[in-house]
Design an enzyme around this catalytic site. Sequence first.
Site, short mmCIF file in Angstrom:
data_model
loop_
_atom_site.label_atom_id
_atom_site.label_comp_id
_atom_site.label_asym_id
_atom_site.label_seq_id
_atom_site.Cartn_x
_atom_site.Cartn_y
_atom_site.Cartn_z
N ASN A 102 65.57 67.03 58.59
CA ASN A 102 64.65 66.42 59.55
C ASN A 102 64.75 64.90 59.49
OD1 ASN A 102 63.84 69.03 60.06
ND2 ASN A 102 62.08 68.93 58.68
N VAL A 103 64.43 64.26 60.60
CA VAL A 103 64.53 62.80 60.68
C VAL A 103 63.16 62.16 60.87
CG1 VAL A 103 66.89 62.87 61.55
CG2 VAL A 103 65.00 62.91 63.18
N ASP A 104 62.10 62.90 60.54
CA ASP A 104 60.74 62.44 60.83
C ASP A 104 60.08 61.67 59.69
OD1 ASP A 104 59.96 64.57 59.05
OD2 ASP A 104 59.96 65.95 60.75
N HIS A 119 70.16 63.52 57.63
CA HIS A 119 70.55 63.09 58.97
C HIS A 119 69.93 61.76 59.38
CE1 HIS A 119 71.33 67.63 59.79
NE2 HIS A 119 72.39 67.02 59.29
N CYS A 130 76.62 44.76 65.09
CA CYS A 130 76.46 43.87 63.93
C CYS A 130 75.82 44.55 62.73
CB CYS A 130 75.65 42.64 64.33
SG CYS A 130 73.89 42.95 64.65
N CYS A 177 70.32 44.81 71.19
CA CYS A 177 70.10 44.14 69.91
C CYS A 177 69.70 42.68 70.13
CB CYS A 177 71.37 44.22 69.06
SG CYS A 177 71.28 43.33 67.48
N GLY A 217 62.55 76.62 56.49
CA GLY A 217 62.48 76.20 57.89
C GLY A 217 63.79 75.82 58.52
N SER A 218 64.89 76.37 58.04
CA SER A 218 66.20 76.05 58.61
C SER A 218 66.99 77.34 58.85
CB SER A 218 67.00 75.14 57.67
OG SER A 218 68.30 74.92 58.18
N GLY A 245 62.94 84.21 61.35
CA GLY A 245 64.19 84.56 62.02
C GLY A 245 65.38 84.54 61.09
#
Length: 266
Positions: A102-104, A119, A130, A177, A217-218, A245
């Site tokens: 996760n990226v949160d 990630h 840069c 940027c 959760g994956s 699942g």
Amino acid sequence: MSENRKTLQHFLEQNKPVTVLTGAGLSTASGIPDYRDSNGNWKSAPPMQHRDFMTNELLRKRYWARALHGWPVLYNAQPNASHLALAKMQKEGLIGTIITQNVDGLHQRAGATDVINLHGYANEMVCMSCGAQSPRLEMHERCLALNPEFAEMDAAALPDGDADIETDFSTFQIADCLNCGGILKPDVVYFGDTVPKTRVAEAKQALAESEGLLVIGSSLMVFLGYRFARQAAKNNQPIAILTRGKTRADDLATFKIDEDIESVLV
């Protein structure tokens, strides 16, 4: 205590410290949508590809226009009870490193300290010219100011800061940027990009030095996540899976719990 919770508790106590690998299913209780259904299939169109983001200006405009509505959901999300439970388990020594897809940043906000953001982190920006880093909130506010007509749209949030909007994006103005005028990109690994080798090596080492692997959760449909399960299996480390699942590593698991995550962890 439910039987599944007892089974997981026994696994943790017998194999501590366990390395934990978490995916999007852990953060759905925080209001962040996930990518895949219980069969591991995409719920909507696959996410942005790195090459498309870097080479196609119109797709980049589409990305940022949709992010005006999708990213605040990610930014404002709060750790849920499962994040807090894992942070507590880490303090108690039951689990070691948390490797998250996760990226949160919610593991850190919940109090976890040994976390590898496999990630990246969606709330930080990096300039692709840069290398300057900056807060994503700054980029978001600049895009809002440049594009008031897009800011007024209404849209449902999608995974990883995306939103369900289809319109003419050609007039959208992207904030570049401030340091060099280069392309700004969230500091995350897009599909088609590669996770930095040092980060992968750190995660593999953490798993090698632990007593087992717990996947939460994956679906492990992304190959890198699945590779950690293969590593554990190769080294005869026990593997527990807690998710809804099917997963790519069901046949490698010592046991699997197909139940609501929070009902087992909390």
